[in-house]
Structures are given as C-alpha cells and as structure tokens.
Design a protein around this motif. Structure first.
Motif, PDB file in Angstrom:
ATOM      1  N   MET A  53       0.838  -1.181   0.000  1.00 22.00           N
ATOM      2  CA  MET A  53       0.000   0.000   0.000  1.00 22.00           C
ATOM      3  C   MET A  53       0.883   1.244   0.000  1.00 22.00           C
ATOM      4  N   LEU A  54       0.461   2.257  -0.781  1.00 24.57           N
ATOM      5  CA  LEU A  54       1.176   3.530  -0.785  1.00 24.57           C
ATOM      6  C   LEU A  54       0.312   4.563  -0.074  1.00 24.57           C
ATOM      7  N   LEU A  55       0.898   5.223   0.924  1.00 26.02           N
ATOM      8  CA  LEU A  55       0.201   6.270   1.668  1.00 26.02           C
ATOM      9  C   LEU A  55       0.832   7.610   1.310  1.00 26.02           C
ATOM     10  N   VAL A  56       0.023   8.504   0.724  1.00 25.56           N
ATOM     11  CA  VAL A  56       0.504   9.826   0.314  1.00 25.56           C
ATOM     12  C   VAL A  56      -0.123  10.853   1.234  1.00 25.56           C
ATOM     13  N   GLU A  57       0.663  11.374   2.159  1.00 27.81           N
ATOM     14  CA  GLU A  57       0.130  12.283   3.190  1.00 27.81           C
ATOM     15  C   GLU A  57       1.288  13.124   3.708  1.00 27.81           C
ATOM     16  N   ASP A  58       1.084  14.445   3.763  1.00 29.99           N
ATOM     17  CA  ASP A  58       2.170  15.320   4.230  1.00 29.99           C
ATOM     18  C   ASP A  58       2.071  15.637   5.720  1.00 29.99           C
ATOM     19  N   ASP A  59       0.934  15.345   6.321  1.00 28.53           N
ATOM     20  CA  ASP A  59       0.778  15.571   7.760  1.00 28.53           C
ATOM     21  C   ASP A  59       1.401  14.378   8.495  1.00 28.53           C
ATOM     22  N   HIS A  60       2.523  14.651   9.187  1.00 31.38           N
ATOM     23  CA  HIS A  60       3.299  13.549   9.770  1.00 31.38           C
ATOM     24  C   HIS A  60       2.509  12.752  10.798  1.00 31.38           C
ATOM     25  N   MET A  61       1.724  13.471  11.605  1.00 31.75           N
ATOM     26  CA  MET A  61       0.978  12.753  12.648  1.00 31.75           C
ATOM     27  C   MET A  61      -0.073  11.826  12.033  1.00 31.75           C
ATOM     28  N   LEU A  62      -0.806  12.367  11.051  1.00 35.94           N
ATOM     29  CA  LEU A  62      -1.844  11.552  10.407  1.00 35.94           C
ATOM     30  C   LEU A  62      -1.197  10.393   9.652  1.00 35.94           C
ATOM     31  N   ARG A  63      -0.056  10.695   9.011  1.00 33.74           N
ATOM     32  CA  ARG A  63       0.637   9.653   8.252  1.00 33.74           C
ATOM     33  C   ARG A  63       1.052   8.496   9.167  1.00 33.74           C
ATOM     34  N   ASP A  64       1.612   8.842  10.315  1.00 31.69           N
ATOM     35  CA  ASP A  64       2.054   7.790  11.244  1.00 31.69           C
ATOM     36  C   ASP A  64       0.859   6.984  11.768  1.00 31.69           C
ATOM     37  N   THR A  65      -0.232   7.693  12.056  1.00 34.31           N
ATOM     38  CA  THR A  65      -1.415   7.020  12.587  1.00 34.31           C
ATOM     39  C   THR A  65      -2.006   6.050  11.563  1.00 34.31           C
ATOM     40  N   VAL A  66      -2.196   6.557  10.333  1.00 34.72           N
ATOM     41  CA  VAL A  66      -2.803   5.724   9.297  1.00 34.72           C
ATOM     42  C   VAL A  66      -1.896   4.546   8.962  1.00 34.72           C
ATOM     43  N   ALA A  67      -0.585   4.810   8.893  1.00 34.61           N
ATOM     44  CA  ALA A  67       0.364   3.730   8.577  1.00 34.61           C
ATOM     45  C   ALA A  67       0.301   2.645   9.646  1.00 34.61           C
ATOM     46  N   ALA A  68       0.187   3.064  10.910  1.00 35.06           N
ATOM     47  CA  ALA A  68       0.134   2.086  12.002  1.00 35.06           C
ATOM     48  C   ALA A  68      -1.134   1.244  11.921  1.00 35.06           C
ATOM     49  N   VAL A  69      -2.254   1.907  11.591  1.00 36.01           N
ATOM     50  CA  VAL A  69      -3.527   1.182  11.465  1.00 36.01           C
ATOM     51  C   VAL A  69      -3.431   0.148  10.340  1.00 36.01           C
ATOM     52  N   ALA A  70      -2.874   0.580   9.202  1.00 37.51           N
ATOM     53  CA  ALA A  70      -2.786  -0.320   8.047  1.00 37.51           C
ATOM     54  C   ALA A  70      -1.821  -1.468   8.320  1.00 37.51           C
ATOM     55  N   ARG A  71      -0.702  -1.162   8.960  1.00 37.96           N
ATOM     56  CA  ARG A  71       0.267  -2.231   9.281  1.00 37.96           C
ATOM     57  C   ARG A  71      -0.349  -3.221  10.255  1.00 37.96           C
ATOM     58  N   GLY A  72      -1.181  -2.709  11.159  1.00 32.44           N
ATOM     59  CA  GLY A  72      -1.862  -3.589  12.108  1.00 32.44           C
ATOM     60  C   GLY A  72      -2.779  -4.588  11.424  1.00 32.44           C
ATOM     61  N   GLU A  73      -3.244  -4.225  10.210  1.00 28.06           N
ATOM     62  CA  GLU A  73      -4.104  -5.112   9.419  1.00 28.06           C
ATOM     63  C   GLU A  73      -3.273  -6.013   8.511  1.00 28.06           C
ATOM     64  N   GLY A  74      -1.937  -5.890   8.579  1.00 32.14           N
ATOM     65  CA  GLY A  74      -1.079  -6.753   7.780  1.00 32.14           C
ATOM     66  C   GLY A  74      -0.626  -6.165   6.454  1.00 32.14           C
ATOM     67  N   HIS A  75      -0.903  -4.865   6.231  1.00 29.18           N
ATOM     68  CA  HIS A  75      -0.461  -4.243   4.981  1.00 29.18           C
ATOM     69  C   HIS A  75       1.001  -3.810   5.087  1.00 29.18           C
ATOM     70  N   ALA A  76       1.769  -4.020   4.003  1.00 28.42           N
ATOM     71  CA  ALA A  76       3.083  -3.392   3.880  1.00 28.42           C
ATOM     72  C   ALA A  76       2.836  -1.962   3.412  1.00 28.42           C
ATOM     73  N   VAL A  77       3.360  -0.988   4.138  1.00 32.25           N
ATOM     74  CA  VAL A  77       3.034   0.414   3.864  1.00 32.25           C
ATOM     75  C   VAL A  77       4.279   1.188   3.448  1.00 32.25           C
ATOM     76  N   THR A  78       4.201   1.857   2.287  1.00 31.87           N
ATOM     77  CA  THR A  78       5.220   2.808   1.862  1.00 31.87           C
ATOM     78  C   THR A  78       4.603   4.192   1.977  1.00 31.87           C
ATOM     79  N   THR A  79       5.356   5.174   2.487  1.00 29.22           N
ATOM     80  CA  THR A  79       4.789   6.511   2.632  1.00 29.22           C
ATOM     81  C   THR A  79       5.606   7.520   1.826  1.00 29.22           C
TER      82      THR A  79
END
Ligand code: CA
Length: 238
Positions: free
Chosen positions: A1-27
C-alpha cells in the motif's frame, strides 16, 4: 500500500492502522513522489491526500489519467459532496473525508481491494454490445478489438451489467452488488462510474447504447434479447 500524506501525525497514525491489518506500507509526503512511486511500484492500493506540497492530489489524479492504476482512495479534509464527485470523476475509486476512524478506513480499504480482485468465475462468456465486448473469463474489455484500460471498480460494474445483459439492474442492486451493502444509497458513485465507463466505451456518450439508462429504474447492458440490431448470435456468446 502507498500512503501519500504530508501531515506527519496523520501519516504515522494511518500507517500504524494499516500495518496492524497486515499491509506493507510505503509513505511519501508530496504529489510528485507519489506519481513516481505509483508508476514504478506494484502497490495494491493508494491512499491519496488532496492537500499536498509540490503537486496536489488533483494534479496526481490528472497526471495518472485514465490508465489502469492501483485503486486510489482519496482522503481529504474537504468533505463536501462536490469534491467527492470530483474525486471519483478524476479517477479515484473512493473518497474518505477527514477526520475518519480507523474502522471506517479499514472497511473502505477492504471494499476497494475486494473490487480490485474480482472472484474467479466459471462464467466463460464474451458478452457483446455493438463493438464493445466484455470477456468475463479473461477480465478484459475491448472496443473494436482493442483492449480498453478500465479501473478495477469500473470493470466490476461493467461485468455485473454484462452478466445480466438485456436485463434492467436497479440502482440499489448495483450499489450493493458492486460497492457493498453500506453503499446502497450512494447514487453519486453509480452515476460517476457509469459516466466514466461511457466516456471509454460509447461512440456517443450522450446517446449511450452499451450502458443504457432505463428511466429512473436503473441501467441495462445492450439491448433487450430479441431486439438486438446486431446479426443473430453476435450479441452474446454462451
Ligand atoms: Ca495534507
């Protein structure tokens, strides 16, 4: 999954949620990097913020154009419906307004990924209307013999209509079948994706013959059986 987000806090939060579901996340944090990543990567899904530095999310969607790219969920603070339609028109598969909960995000991601992997079917038909053919076993759409790039959701919608060629499918049935039960009232999705398909498939999108509007009831692929203007046997191959 690719996450495109410039807000660092939101990016970290969303990435953590997605990783928790088993997604490999690139930001990445800007639009230009997003285009480069999408064009060179093999992402199964893209979460795209609209307000981005260098190149905003609209420009990213425009740059990617109608090519078949991974499904894109636009995440944006602009929660007005006009922006939702604009995002879907521009090629996004879904739209999520900030702020959103992790449950809602994961539900949208699951729905988009489900559409991106249509279940293998034993339906081996090639369904035709005029010069358009939908190959239900190969998951390929052709117009005049040339393959047409359609997004995963565009394909699932077209295949649902083609499987029922000559039958009227009402709005709620299509929304439930293609997007899921939670989307039964989201007619904007249906209108937008029918418009997208018509722009790719119809000789004259203003006078559609492949995906017909049937009053206020719904849509129908091709003509009713027996009224097809094509020679017998060419409208459907069983
Ligand atoms: Ca932003």
């Amino acid at each position: 999954m690719l996450l495109v987000e410039d807000d660092h806090m939101l990016r970290d939060t969303v990435a953590a949620v997605a990783r928790g579901e088993g997604h490999a996340v690139t930001t990445v944090g800007d639009g230009l990097s997003a285009v480069h990543a999408i064009e060179s990567g093999t992402f199964d899904i893209v979460l795209l913020d609209i307000g981005l530095p260098v190149m905003d999310g609209w420009a990213v969607l425009h740059q990617l154009g109608p090519r078949s790219v991974p499904p894109i969920i636009v995440i944006s603070a602009r929660g007005e419906s006009v922006d939702k339609v604009r995002a879907l028109d521009a090629g996004a598969d879904d739209y999520l307004a900030k702020p959103f909960g992790s449950d809602e995000l994961l539900a949208r991601m699951r729905a988009v990924l489900r559409r991106a992997r249509p279940p293998s079917s034993d339906d081996a038909r090639v369904v035709r209307s005029g010069e358009v053919e939908v190959d239900l076993s190969a998951h390929v759409v052709r117009r005049g013999g040339t393959a047409i790039a359609v997004s995963p959701t565009e394909y699932v919608l077209l295949a649902e209509l083609a499987r029922h060629a000559g039958e009227v499918l009402d709005h709620r049935t299509l929304l439930r079948g293609v997007w899921g039960p939670a989307y039964a009232g989201e007619r904007n999705y249906l209108w937008t994706f029918v418009r997208r398909l018509r722009s790719k498939l119809e000789a004259d999108p203003a006078n559609p013959t492949v995906i017909r509007t049937v009053g206020h009831r719904g849509y129908m692929f091709g003509d009713r059986p027996g009224t097809d203007s094509q020679p017998a046997g060419s409208s459907r191959t069983d």
